[in-house]
Design a protein around this motif. Structure first.
Motif, PDB file in Angstrom:
ATOM      1  N   THR A   1      50.369 -60.811 -88.081  1.00 31.40           N
ATOM      2  CA  THR A   1      49.529 -60.855 -86.886  1.00 31.40           C
ATOM      3  C   THR A   1      50.330 -61.341 -85.681  1.00 31.40           C
ATOM      4  O   THR A   1      51.001 -62.376 -85.744  1.00 31.40           O
ATOM      5  CB  THR A   1      48.329 -61.787 -87.113  1.00 31.40           C
ATOM      6  N   ASN A   2      50.257 -60.586 -84.596  1.00 31.32           N
ATOM      7  CA  ASN A   2      50.928 -60.928 -83.343  1.00 31.32           C
ATOM      8  C   ASN A   2      52.452 -60.982 -83.469  1.00 31.32           C
ATOM      9  O   ASN A   2      53.121 -61.604 -82.648  1.00 31.32           O
ATOM     10  CB  ASN A   2      50.407 -62.261 -82.788  1.00 31.32           C
ATOM     11  N   CYS A   3      53.008 -60.350 -84.485  1.00 27.63           N
ATOM     12  CA  CYS A   3      54.461 -60.323 -84.631  1.00 27.63           C
ATOM     13  C   CYS A   3      55.076 -59.307 -83.672  1.00 27.63           C
ATOM     14  O   CYS A   3      54.444 -58.325 -83.302  1.00 27.63           O
ATOM     15  CB  CYS A   3      54.850 -59.968 -86.067  1.00 27.63           C
ATOM     16  N   GLN A   4      56.316 -59.548 -83.298  1.00 25.00           N
ATOM     17  CA  GLN A   4      57.039 -58.648 -82.406  1.00 25.00           C
ATOM     18  C   GLN A   4      57.833 -57.645 -83.234  1.00 25.00           C
ATOM     19  O   GLN A   4      58.759 -57.993 -83.956  1.00 25.00           O
ATOM     20  CB  GLN A   4      57.987 -59.441 -81.511  1.00 25.00           C
ATOM     21  N   VAL A   5      57.461 -56.369 -83.137  1.00 31.86           N
ATOM     22  CA  VAL A   5      58.213 -55.266 -83.735  1.00 31.86           C
ATOM     23  C   VAL A   5      58.316 -54.208 -82.641  1.00 31.86           C
ATOM     24  O   VAL A   5      57.402 -53.421 -82.438  1.00 31.86           O
ATOM     25  CB  VAL A   5      57.516 -54.691 -84.988  1.00 31.86           C
ATOM     26  N   ASP A   6      59.426 -54.221 -81.924  1.00 35.46           N
ATOM     27  CA  ASP A   6      59.561 -53.349 -80.755  1.00 35.46           C
ATOM     28  C   ASP A   6      59.796 -51.898 -81.138  1.00 35.46           C
ATOM     29  O   ASP A   6      59.260 -50.993 -80.520  1.00 35.46           O
ATOM     30  CB  ASP A   6      60.702 -53.843 -79.869  1.00 35.46           C
ATOM     31  N   HIS A   7      60.644 -51.669 -82.145  1.00 36.48           N
ATOM     32  CA  HIS A   7      60.968 -50.343 -82.642  1.00 36.48           C
ATOM     33  C   HIS A   7      60.853 -50.367 -84.169  1.00 36.48           C
ATOM     34  O   HIS A   7      60.817 -51.441 -84.778  1.00 36.48           O
ATOM     35  CB  HIS A   7      62.392 -49.942 -82.259  1.00 36.48           C
ATOM     36  N   ILE A   8      60.819 -49.187 -84.786  1.00 35.88           N
ATOM     37  CA  ILE A   8      60.806 -49.121 -86.248  1.00 35.88           C
ATOM     38  C   ILE A   8      62.051 -48.404 -86.743  1.00 35.88           C
ATOM     39  O   ILE A   8      62.662 -47.616 -86.018  1.00 35.88           O
ATOM     40  CB  ILE A   8      59.537 -48.434 -86.785  1.00 35.88           C
ATOM     41  N   ALA A   9      62.438 -48.705 -88.002  1.00 31.25           N
ATOM     42  CA  ALA A   9      63.652 -48.127 -88.586  1.00 31.25           C
ATOM     43  C   ALA A   9      63.328 -47.449 -89.906  1.00 31.25           C
ATOM     44  O   ALA A   9      62.539 -47.966 -90.697  1.00 31.25           O
ATOM     45  CB  ALA A   9      64.697 -49.221 -88.806  1.00 31.25           C
ATOM     46  N   VAL A  10      63.955 -46.291 -90.129  1.00 31.34           N
ATOM     47  CA  VAL A  10      63.671 -45.508 -91.336  1.00 31.34           C
ATOM     48  C   VAL A  10      64.966 -44.915 -91.880  1.00 31.34           C
ATOM     49  O   VAL A  10      65.957 -44.786 -91.161  1.00 31.34           O
ATOM     50  CB  VAL A  10      62.654 -44.387 -91.045  1.00 31.34           C
ATOM     51  N   HIS A  11      64.950 -44.560 -93.172  1.00 35.57           N
ATOM     52  CA  HIS A  11      66.092 -43.935 -93.854  1.00 35.57           C
ATOM     53  C   HIS A  11      65.652 -42.617 -94.490  1.00 35.57           C
ATOM     54  O   HIS A  11      64.489 -42.480 -94.880  1.00 35.57           O
ATOM     55  CB  HIS A  11      66.619 -44.861 -94.962  1.00 35.57           C
ATOM     56  N   TRP A  12      66.605 -41.675 -94.635  1.00 27.85           N
ATOM     57  CA  TRP A  12      66.272 -40.389 -95.264  1.00 27.85           C
ATOM     58  C   TRP A  12      67.509 -39.738 -95.865  1.00 27.85           C
ATOM     59  O   TRP A  12      68.583 -39.741 -95.266  1.00 27.85           O
ATOM     60  CB  TRP A  12      65.627 -39.434 -94.277  1.00 27.85           C
ATOM     61  N   TYR A  13      67.348 -39.136 -97.054  1.00 27.85           N
ATOM     62  CA  TYR A  13      68.462 -38.501 -97.772  1.00 27.85           C
ATOM     63  C   TYR A  13      68.039 -37.176 -98.391  1.00 27.85           C
ATOM     64  O   TYR A  13      68.255 -36.938 -99.579  1.00 27.85           O
ATOM     65  CB  TYR A  13      68.998 -39.441 -98.859  1.00 27.85           C
ATOM     66  N   ASP A  14      67.459 -36.309 -97.610  1.00 32.77           N
ATOM     67  CA  ASP A  14      67.060 -34.999 -98.114  1.00 32.77           C
ATOM     68  C   ASP A  14      67.331 -33.962 -97.031  1.00 32.77           C
ATOM     69  O   ASP A  14      67.929 -34.273 -96.010  1.00 32.77           O
ATOM     70  CB  ASP A  14      65.588 -35.016 -98.542  1.00 32.77           C
ATOM     71  N   ASP A  15      66.862 -32.747 -97.239  1.00 32.11           N
ATOM     72  CA  ASP A  15      67.236 -31.636 -96.365  1.00 32.11           C
ATOM     73  C   ASP A  15      66.574 -31.731 -94.991  1.00 32.11           C
ATOM     74  O   ASP A  15      65.720 -32.586 -94.737  1.00 32.11           O
ATOM     75  CB  ASP A  15      66.934 -30.296 -97.038  1.00 32.11           C
ATOM     76  N   PHE A  16      66.964 -30.806 -94.098  1.00 36.06           N
ATOM     77  CA  PHE A  16      66.490 -30.870 -92.721  1.00 36.06           C
ATOM     78  C   PHE A  16      64.977 -30.661 -92.582  1.00 36.06           C
ATOM     79  O   PHE A  16      64.326 -31.403 -91.831  1.00 36.06           O
ATOM     80  CB  PHE A  16      67.245 -29.883 -91.843  1.00 36.06           C
ATOM     81  N   PRO A  17      64.361 -29.650 -93.260  1.00 34.63           N
ATOM     82  CA  PRO A  17      62.912 -29.510 -93.103  1.00 34.63           C
ATOM     83  C   PRO A  17      62.148 -30.773 -93.495  1.00 34.63           C
ATOM     84  O   PRO A  17      61.175 -31.149 -92.837  1.00 34.63           O
ATOM     85  CB  PRO A  17      62.575 -28.328 -94.026  1.00 34.63           C
ATOM     86  N   SER A  18      62.590 -31.429 -94.572  1.00 36.19           N
ATOM     87  CA  SER A  18      61.889 -32.638 -94.990  1.00 36.19           C
ATOM     88  C   SER A  18      62.158 -33.797 -94.031  1.00 36.19           C
ATOM     89  O   SER A  18      61.285 -34.637 -93.807  1.00 36.19           O
ATOM     90  CB  SER A  18      62.274 -33.020 -96.417  1.00 36.19           C
ATOM     91  N   LEU A  19      63.358 -33.860 -93.438  1.00 30.20           N
ATOM     92  CA  LEU A  19      63.642 -34.888 -92.433  1.00 30.20           C
ATOM     93  C   LEU A  19      62.697 -34.746 -91.251  1.00 30.20           C
ATOM     94  O   LEU A  19      62.119 -35.732 -90.770  1.00 30.20           O
ATOM     95  CB  LEU A  19      65.091 -34.772 -91.961  1.00 30.20           C
ATOM     96  N   ARG A  20      62.525 -33.522 -90.794  1.00 29.18           N
ATOM     97  CA  ARG A  20      61.639 -33.289 -89.653  1.00 29.18           C
ATOM     98  C   ARG A  20      60.205 -33.692 -89.986  1.00 29.18           C
ATOM     99  O   ARG A  20      59.527 -34.350 -89.182  1.00 29.18           O
ATOM    100  CB  ARG A  20      61.700 -31.815 -89.262  1.00 29.18           C
ATOM    101  N   ALA A  21      59.737 -33.313 -91.163  1.00 29.42           N
ATOM    102  CA  ALA A  21      58.374 -33.677 -91.566  1.00 29.42           C
ATOM    103  C   ALA A  21      58.236 -35.182 -91.757  1.00 29.42           C
ATOM    104  O   ALA A  21      57.183 -35.761 -91.471  1.00 29.42           O
ATOM    105  CB  ALA A  21      58.016 -32.946 -92.858  1.00 29.42           C
TER     106      ALA A  21
END
Length: 403
Positions: free
Chosen positions: A294-314
């Motif tokens: 609650t009320n925490c500061q999260v300015d941006h989010i971070a993610v990881h991905w290791y599969d093909d381009f169509p799945s990255l886009r989705a």
């Protein structure tokens, strides 16, 4: 460098179904870094139906406002909304809150109304001092009176600290510091730690608080961003439930604020099998974390991905199987990505050539960093002396939006 990559494939196939290689994930995370962030676009309002024409040009039924656009490059003003009988886009909005160098957000379009005069302009996000660009204000709704009233002013962007316009996205996730040959194509890098340990000083180093044991670690002076908690939903990584991560986050937040850095993270990916995870679905994990923190500061989010381009886009935007990261309305850092360890060097290059133009052009993606470490040797960009590998030369050569 992280040995949990094979677990990612199992989880992704189980959750979304995949035909070939499944997503892997290494270490990585998200951080705070360069200039002010361009705010993510607000949701697009549905256009109103066209009103019947008349001598007074009465407007049609009310349509929701158009989406706000992200900030212009290098503080450029946003584009003007379309004027005319369709019921008026607003003129350019003011800069997002936080960014002294931020570009103006585009105003929301007014709903179409038959014969109506141009709608009043919608203002952008609220301006702020010395900060990175906030997310763009949402376009206001339009009125249904004749002449198609303009949308109400958009809400302000998120608060940020100082920095240059966020047009330089390209980075590297690696234990080996990139040498001079990578600059200026590569503008930032990280190594899952708080200290850079060498490398070309023209390339921004973004520190990371990898897990709960380092929440009070020393953040390098001048850091613009701080990446927080690497894959906490993996027991083999920083190993925190969403609730535990929320408990430690305030200490991380105090540390980041003391350094004047924006906060990115935690960095997430699909996890599997279930017994090895603090939750297999990263979208659910982040939802639970934000609810618990609650009320925490999260300015941006971070993610990881290791599969093909169509799945990255989705993965970023959403499809029938993937909820997409845009749902959270925050700038996205793709802090680890490549194909998984089964891919050949040629396959890694082909994927890179597809993914980079997309990431450079997508407004929701604030930064990205190719995974250049074990256990995926065919994805490495950097030799042990800091010089580029053959794939590193390709990475350097691809076009970017960075001035």
């Amino acid at each position: 460098m992280r040995l949990s990559r094979c677990l990612h494939a199992v989880a992704l196939c189980a959750l979304i179904g995949c035909g070939g290689g499944s997503s892997g994930t290494g270490t990585g995370g998200a951080s705070g870094g360069t200039s002010g962030t361009t705010g993510a676009a607000g949701t697009t309002g549905a256009a109103g139906t066209t009103g019947a024409a008349g001598t007074s040009g009465d407007a049609g039924t009310t349509g929701a406002a158009g989406t706000s656009a992200n900030a212009g490059r290098s503080g450029g003003a946003g584009t003007s909304g379309a004027a005319g009988t369709t019921g008026a886009a607003g003129t350019t909005g003011s800069s997002g809150r936080g960014g002294s160098t931020s570009g103006g957000g585009r105003g929301g379009n007014a709903a179409s109304g038959g014969g109506g005069s141009s709608g009043a302009t919608g203002t952008g996000g609220r301006g702020g001092s010395s900060g990175a660009t906030g997310t763009g204000g949402r376009g206001g709704t339009t009125g249904g009176s004749a002449g198609g009233r303009g949308g109400t002013s958009g809400s302000g962007g998120t608060t940020g600290t100082g920095g240059a316009a966020p047009t330089c996205k390209r980075g590297i996730a690696s234990n080996t510091a990139p040498g001079a040959a990578f600059y200026p194509a590569v503008r930032w890098w990280y190594n899952w730690g708080l200290s850079r340990g060498g490398g070309n000083t023209s390339i921004e180093f973004v520190p990371m608080i990898w897990g709960s044991s380092t929440v009070s670690g020393t953040i390098p002076t001048g850091s613009k961003y701080l990446l927080g908690f690497n894959e906490p939903n993996f027991k083999a990584q920083s190993n925190l439930t969403a609730q535990a991560a929320a408990t430690y986050w305030p200490a991380l937040q105090v540390n980041a604020r003391g350094a004047g850095a924006l906060i990115v993270g935690p960095a997430l990916n699909f996890c599997g099998p279930t017994a090895s995870c603090n939750g297999t679905d990263p979208y659910v994990y982040l939802t639970d974390f934000l609810a618990a923190c609650t009320n925490c500061q999260v300015d941006h989010i971070a993610v990881h991905w290791y599969d093909d381009f169509p799945s990255l886009r989705a993965y970023i935007e959403s499809n029938a199987s993937l909820a997409g990261w845009e749902q959270f309305g925050k700038p996205i850092w793709l802090t680890e990505f490549s194909l998984n360890g089964n891919a050949t060097a040629a396959q890694q290059e082909a994927f890179m050539r597809q993914a980079i133009p997309y990431l450079e052009g997508h407004p929701s993606v604030f930064r990205y960093s190719w995974f250049s470490a074990d256990p995926i040797p065919n994805a490495k960009l950097i030799n042990s002396d800091g010089s580029p590998t053959a794939l590193g030369q390709v990475y350097i050569s691809l076009a970017s939006n960075c001035p």
